[in-house]
Design an enzyme around this catalytic site. Structure first.
Site, mmCIF file in Angstrom:
data_model
loop_
_atom_site.group_PDB
_atom_site.id
_atom_site.type_symbol
_atom_site.label_atom_id
_atom_site.label_comp_id
_atom_site.label_asym_id
_atom_site.label_seq_id
_atom_site.Cartn_x
_atom_site.Cartn_y
_atom_site.Cartn_z
ATOM 1 N N CYS A 1 -9.397 -2.262 -11.435
ATOM 2 C CA CYS A 1 -8.929 -1.142 -10.615
ATOM 3 C C CYS A 1 -7.616 -1.439 -9.899
ATOM 4 O O CYS A 1 -7.105 -0.607 -9.178
ATOM 5 C CB CYS A 1 -9.999 -0.718 -9.619
ATOM 6 S SG CYS A 1 -10.366 -2.000 -8.422
ATOM 7 N N HIS B 1 0.818 -1.209 0.000
ATOM 8 C CA HIS B 1 0.000 0.000 0.000
ATOM 9 C C HIS B 1 0.854 1.263 0.000
ATOM 10 O O HIS B 1 0.458 2.282 -0.542
ATOM 11 C CB HIS B 1 -0.985 -0.015 1.168
ATOM 12 C CG HIS B 1 -2.164 -0.874 0.874
ATOM 13 N ND1 HIS B 1 -2.260 -2.168 1.287
ATOM 14 C CD2 HIS B 1 -3.271 -0.626 0.130
ATOM 15 C CE1 HIS B 1 -3.387 -2.685 0.841
ATOM 16 N NE2 HIS B 1 -4.028 -1.775 0.131
ATOM 17 N N ARG C 1 -15.618 2.449 -2.488
ATOM 18 C CA ARG C 1 -15.421 1.110 -1.924
ATOM 19 C C ARG C 1 -15.612 1.194 -0.422
ATOM 20 O O ARG C 1 -15.014 2.048 0.232
ATOM 21 C CB ARG C 1 -14.016 0.605 -2.240
ATOM 22 C CG ARG C 1 -13.750 -0.728 -1.562
ATOM 23 C CD ARG C 1 -12.436 -1.318 -1.970
ATOM 24 N NE ARG C 1 -11.328 -0.645 -1.331
ATOM 25 C CZ ARG C 1 -10.054 -0.962 -1.557
ATOM 26 N NH1 ARG C 1 -9.756 -1.906 -2.430
ATOM 27 N NH2 ARG C 1 -9.085 -0.334 -0.941
ATOM 28 N N ASN D 1 -4.439 -6.537 -7.630
ATOM 29 C CA ASN D 1 -3.368 -6.614 -6.619
ATOM 30 C C ASN D 1 -3.612 -7.807 -5.700
ATOM 31 O O ASN D 1 -2.741 -8.645 -5.496
ATOM 32 C CB ASN D 1 -3.318 -5.339 -5.765
ATOM 33 C CG ASN D 1 -3.257 -4.090 -6.608
ATOM 34 O OD1 ASN D 1 -2.870 -4.149 -7.761
ATOM 35 N ND2 ASN D 1 -3.634 -2.965 -6.038
ATOM 36 N N ASP D 2 -4.826 -7.856 -5.140
ATOM 37 C CA ASP D 2 -5.133 -8.979 -4.259
ATOM 38 C C ASP D 2 -5.377 -10.254 -5.056
ATOM 39 O O ASP D 2 -5.020 -11.342 -4.602
ATOM 40 C CB ASP D 2 -6.351 -8.653 -3.379
ATOM 41 C CG ASP D 2 -5.944 -7.821 -2.172
ATOM 42 O OD1 ASP D 2 -4.899 -8.139 -1.578
ATOM 43 O OD2 ASP D 2 -6.643 -6.846 -1.855
ATOM 44 N N ARG E 1 -10.866 4.729 -2.234
ATOM 45 C CA ARG E 1 -10.471 3.842 -1.118
ATOM 46 C C ARG E 1 -10.903 4.510 0.188
ATOM 47 O O ARG E 1 -10.140 5.226 0.825
ATOM 48 C CB ARG E 1 -8.959 3.623 -1.121
ATOM 49 C CG ARG E 1 -8.446 2.703 -2.228
ATOM 50 C CD ARG E 1 -6.968 2.420 -2.062
ATOM 51 N NE ARG E 1 -6.531 1.286 -2.850
ATOM 52 C CZ ARG E 1 -5.972 1.370 -4.054
ATOM 53 N NH1 ARG E 1 -5.794 2.541 -4.630
ATOM 54 N NH2 ARG E 1 -5.606 0.270 -4.693
ATOM 55 N N GLU F 1 -11.449 -10.114 -6.287
ATOM 56 C CA GLU F 1 -10.029 -10.065 -5.922
ATOM 57 C C GLU F 1 -9.603 -11.301 -5.154
ATOM 58 O O GLU F 1 -8.522 -11.340 -4.578
ATOM 59 C CB GLU F 1 -9.699 -8.781 -5.161
ATOM 60 C CG GLU F 1 -10.563 -8.476 -3.981
ATOM 61 C CD GLU F 1 -10.218 -7.144 -3.307
ATOM 62 O OE1 GLU F 1 -9.159 -6.564 -3.579
ATOM 63 O OE2 GLU F 1 -11.042 -6.698 -2.494
HETATM 64 C C1 PEP Z 1 -6.662 -4.601 -5.470
HETATM 65 O O1 PEP Z 1 -6.565 -5.484 -4.613
HETATM 66 O O2 PEP Z 1 -6.290 -4.743 -6.661
HETATM 67 C C2 PEP Z 1 -7.232 -3.282 -5.112
HETATM 68 C C3 PEP Z 1 -7.524 -2.390 -6.035
HETATM 69 O O3 PEP Z 1 -7.435 -3.026 -3.797
HETATM 70 P P1 PEP Z 1 -6.275 -2.676 -2.721
HETATM 71 O O4 PEP Z 1 -4.992 -2.511 -3.498
HETATM 72 O O5 PEP Z 1 -6.710 -1.445 -2.029
HETATM 73 O O6 PEP Z 1 -6.287 -3.903 -1.868
HETATM 74 MG MG MG Z 2 -7.659 -5.293 -2.754
#
Ligand code: PEP
Ligand code: MG
Length: 542
Positions: free
Chosen positions: A495, A185, A326, A447-448, A290, A424
């Protein structure tokens, strides 16, 4: 010195080392001496594992100084005097593991620090370092953030999202951290703030106040550069600024490929300010707000009224365009002391996001009331993170129904919101056909999705070389989610950070993605890439 560039840019300035002091937030309750001593043992083992992997890296780089320093850390972590000092506090004074580590650390620090011997003073710093590492592994540590008085290149061991949020980032020319990865993050926040950042870089302890160059294209930190290097980088910085000016001419042009495929280009934001920046770059809406960022850097939960103010300001800043909010994605690497989260061995697989909200309905309802009230002033969609089942969506819908009924009962104005699910987790990807029948849109958090599909911790710099978000498995999932979503009438947005990766933009459009949501700083670069691509109706190879 070499690290990994995670947020592009060049900075030239003075180095300042961010010494994180860890304050015991008194969040945990005493679980009894056996349980607390066990917790201590687990945290010490994790701390040792971290140090061992750093030492391995140092030895592969032939960095003898660091190998020996880290070796002495391992010895200190196993030092019976240190362990005894902590365990005695747990057993005799009924302290939690955190309180005991902190109290023993302060006592040893005081003893060593007053010895007047430089060597012992250094050892006192080392004790602080290893104790803080154990405290971090116990979870719930809170760092006390220093005030920045001038513009600096900030060096830190690591920065949590709440550290970053507490800093006066207008004074930060660049971030350089020892830990972290491209998907952490911290990296994401640096990108969203358009601040150059490098992670995984072992900077020296004694560089405070020196002049340096951060080349966050190549991941290089150049300390005390010679005049030639300095003027070369000054020229390069000016060139980049010129290129950015050229990009700004794309602001009002449509986001369409050479052969006419239109893609919605949206922004990922964490504040009303980010929305303003995104609008200046001509984006078509906000694909990811976020909202948990509102919950960081505080002593207590934001009230309904406070949130309503922010969401209403967000609607206003979006100038009539859609905003996807979100609901809070707290947990994993975003821990808040006032939420009194229990210690989890595996927070990334633990009480986070929708799980937290469904387990704390009062917190969830407060947020939903604020969102629905703000929706009276503009277009807001609600996006639910970390979904793994359709039952969770049913439960969310039922909470939303209760919120709407209560607003009606109280005679408070509200607006309608569409509901989306974040895809995700591998579970959500596999049942995306079922999920897309339950919601209005899908948003893919790559990402997740990458972290959970590959079972690779997105925070772990040591594993970054296998955290491959172009992995065949991830790309097959994307193609499948987009197909399933479209068959059930859902619009699909990506996203995660992959949305801004222009080396794969053509493939994502070929899969049929409707929208890409990226940081405000990436909007024009992605638009430029899309406008230069020809898709020619080839199907995706995934
Ligand atoms: C993701 O997981 O791709 C996402 C957009 O959420 P975050 O990065 O805030 O977990
Ligand atoms: Mg995420």
């Amino acid at each position: 010195m070499q690290g990994k560039a995670v947020s592009e840019g060049i900075a030239i300035g003075t180095l300042s080392i961010y010494h994180k002091s860890v304050r015991n937030p008194e969040i945990s309750t005493y679980l009894g001496s056996v349980a607390e001593i066990n917790r201590l043992a687990v945290a010490r083992t994790s701390a040792k594992r971290e140090i061992e992997s750093l030492r391995l890296k140092a030895s592969m780089e032939n960095n003898e100084t660091n190998v020996s320093l880290l070796g002495s850390y391992l010895v200190m972590l196993d030092d019976p005097a240190f362990i005894d000092a902590v365990e005695r506090r747990i057993s005799n004074q009924m302290m939690t593991a955190e309180q005991a580590v902190e109290s023993a650390r302060d006592r040893i620090y005081e003893l060593f620090g007053t010895m007047g011997d430089e060597y012992m003073k250094d050892r006192a710093e080392d004790i602080r370092d290893i104790s803080d590492r154990v405290l971090r592994n116990l979870g719930g540590s809170v760092s006390v953030v220093p005030t920045l008085n001038e513009e600096v290149i900030l060096l830190a061991d690591d920065l949590t999202p709440s550290d970053t949020m507490q800093l006066d980032t207008s004074k930060v020319l660049a971030f350089v951290t020892r830990r972290g990865s491209n998907l952490s993050h911290t990296a994401i926040i640096a990108r969203s703030m358009n601040i150059p950042a490098i992670v995984g870089l072992e900077y020296p302890k004694d560089c405070e106040g020196m002049t340096a160059i951060v080349d966050a294209y190549n991941g290089e930190l150049i300390i005390d550069p010679d005049p030639d290097t300095l003027s070369r980088y000054r020229a390069r910085k000016a060139e980049i600024e010129e290129r950015n000016r050229a990009l700004s001419e794309l602001k009002s042009l449509p986001c369409v490929t050479l052969d006419g495929h239109r893609v919605g280009l949206l922004a990922n934001v964490g504040s009303v300010n980010d929305i303003k920046k995104a609008m200046e770059s001509g984006c078509e809406g906000i694909g990811l707000f976020r909202s948990e960022i509102l919950y960081l850097d505080r002593e207590d939960y934001p009230t309904e009224e406070e949130q309503y103010e922010v969401y209403s300001a967000a609607v206003k800043a979006a100038e009539g365009k859609d905003i996807v909010i979100r609901t809070i994605d707290i947990g994993a690497d975003k821990q808040l002391p006032y939420m009194q989260m229990k210690h989890e061995d595996n927070p990334a697989l633990g009480m986070r996001a929708v799980r937290y909200c469904l387990g704390h309905k009062d917190v969830f309802k407060t947020q939903l009331r604020a969102i629905y009230r703000a929706a009276a002033h503009g277009h807001i969609s609600v996006l639910i993170p970390m979904i793994i089942s359709i039952e969770e969506i049913w439960q969310v819908r039922s909470v939303i129904n209760e919120v709407i009924s209560s607003l009606q009962k109280d005679g408070i104005e509200y607006g309608d919101c569409s509901l989306g699910a974040m895809i995700e987790t591998p579970a959500a990807a596999v049942i995306s056909d079922l999920i897309s029948k339950e919601v209005d849109f899908l948003s893919i958090g790559t990402n997740d999705l990458t972290q959970y599909t590959l079972a690779v911790d997105r925070q772990n710099a040591e594993l970054e070389f296998i955290c491959d978000y172009h992995h065949e498995a991830v790309l097959r999932f994307l193609n499948m989610i987009i197909k399933n979503g479209h068959e059930n009438g859902c619009k699909i947005c990506i996203c995660g950070e992959l949305a801004a990766d222009t080396s794969i933009t053509g493939e994502l459009i070929r899969m049929g993605v409707d929208e890409l949501s990226v940081t405000p700083a990436s909007l024009l670069r992605v638009k430029q890439a899309i406008r230069g691509i020809r898709i020619s109706n080839e199907p995706s190879r995934y």
